[in-house]
Write an enzyme that holds these catalytic residues in place. Structure first.
Site, PDB file in Angstrom:
ATOM      1  N   HIS A 117      10.776  31.065 -23.980  1.00  0.00           N
ATOM      2  CA  HIS A 117      11.372  29.880 -23.488  1.00  0.00           C
ATOM      3  C   HIS A 117      11.602  29.996 -21.969  1.00  0.00           C
ATOM      4  O   HIS A 117      11.688  31.199 -21.372  1.00  0.00           O
ATOM      5  CB  HIS A 117      12.573  29.994 -24.201  1.00  0.00           C
ATOM      6  CG  HIS A 117      12.250  29.546 -25.636  1.00  0.00           C
ATOM      7  ND1 HIS A 117      13.185  29.499 -26.709  1.00  0.00           N
ATOM      8  CD2 HIS A 117      11.247  29.274 -26.543  1.00  0.00           C
ATOM      9  CE1 HIS A 117      13.043  29.061 -27.958  1.00  0.00           C
ATOM     10  NE2 HIS A 117      11.630  28.946 -27.769  1.00  0.00           N
ATOM     11  N   GLU A 119      14.304  29.513 -20.500  1.00  0.00           N
ATOM     12  CA  GLU A 119      15.566  30.257 -20.065  1.00  0.00           C
ATOM     13  C   GLU A 119      15.400  31.832 -20.120  1.00  0.00           C
ATOM     14  O   GLU A 119      15.832  32.667 -19.177  1.00  0.00           O
ATOM     15  CB  GLU A 119      16.616  30.104 -21.185  1.00  0.00           C
ATOM     16  CG  GLU A 119      16.951  28.472 -21.485  1.00  0.00           C
ATOM     17  CD  GLU A 119      16.050  28.017 -22.421  1.00  0.00           C
ATOM     18  OE1 GLU A 119      16.645  26.914 -23.011  1.00  0.00           O
ATOM     19  OE2 GLU A 119      14.973  28.339 -22.554  1.00  0.00           O
ATOM     20  N   CYS A 145      17.999  26.919 -27.161  1.00  0.00           N
ATOM     21  CA  CYS A 145      18.091  27.710 -28.653  1.00  0.00           C
ATOM     22  C   CYS A 145      19.405  28.510 -28.448  1.00  0.00           C
ATOM     23  O   CYS A 145      19.745  28.833 -27.396  1.00  0.00           O
ATOM     24  CB  CYS A 145      17.077  28.139 -29.111  1.00  0.00           C
ATOM     25  SG  CYS A 145      16.625  29.759 -28.325  1.00  0.00           S
ATOM     26  N   CYS A 148      18.721  31.677 -26.680  1.00  0.00           N
ATOM     27  CA  CYS A 148      18.711  31.567 -25.062  1.00  0.00           C
ATOM     28  C   CYS A 148      19.876  31.383 -24.557  1.00  0.00           C
ATOM     29  O   CYS A 148      20.227  32.046 -23.597  1.00  0.00           O
ATOM     30  CB  CYS A 148      17.630  30.464 -24.947  1.00  0.00           C
ATOM     31  SG  CYS A 148      15.823  30.818 -25.026  1.00  0.00           S
TER      32      CYS A 148
END
Length: 189
Positions: A117, A119, A145, A148
């Site tokens: 991801h 992040e 999410c 994250c």
């Protein structure tokens, strides 16, 4: 029928006068901030040559998302400390690995296991370069999410600005972790 000339300046003036949205999250420090059409359009003719810091960094996050290397989702992330960018990232393979765009997806339990991801990539990038993100603001093109968001909280991020919510089912958990971590969560409507 008479036509009205529409120069760039006329369009910019019209865009600057039309208020489209306000930040809808009552817990956000920018709650009630107004965003004009021109401020929401990346690359639009700006009526004010100096965009707000939030507008500038969100535009950069949108552009960063274009570098994503997994076509299942294009997410951009910008980390800012004291109005200076300290890290940018996008979703895709981890540093040095093959990209989904090049070799295909590695699907496990309905998710692409090859993809990291955005992040996670910014936190890893900052750590790899020895840059602290303690006290930072993070600009994301979509909601994080829960995992994250927990990572961002643990890294010391104090504010998260989200441009779009794609999975509203994530919101209750995200809001819970943001509140527990004392993070100012600003979700743009």
């Amino acid at each position: 029928m008479a036509t009205v000339p529409t120069t760039g300046a006329t369009v910019a003036k019209l865009l600057s006068e039309v208020v489209l949205v306000e930040c809808a999250n009552p817990n956000c420090s920018r709650h009630g901030s107004r965003w004009t059409a021109a401020e929401l359009l990346v690359g639009a003719a700006e009526p004010d040559p100096r965009p707000s810091w939030d507008k500038q960094f969100m535009d950069i996050a949108v552009i960063t998302a274009r570098r994503a290397t997994c076509d299942r989702s294009h997410v951009g992330c910008v980390v800012v400390v004291d109005n200076r960018i300290v890290s940018t990232g996008y979703n895709g393979a981890f540093h040095g690995a093959e990209h989904c765009d090049d070799v295909g997806h590695l699907m496990i339990k309905g998710k692409c296991a090859r993809t990291v991801h955005a992040e996670m990539n910014v936190v890893a990038d900052a750590a790899r370069r020895g840059v602290s993100i303690d006290g930072a603001t993070v600009y994301l093109t979509r909601e994080p999410c829960a995992m994250c968001l927990k990572l961002l909280v643990a890294a010391g991020v104090v504010r998260v600005v989200v441009a779009e919510v794609i999975k509203p089912s994530y919101l209750p958990e995200i809001e819970l972790f943001a509140a527990a971590g004392n993070v100012d969560l600003c979700i743009l409507p």
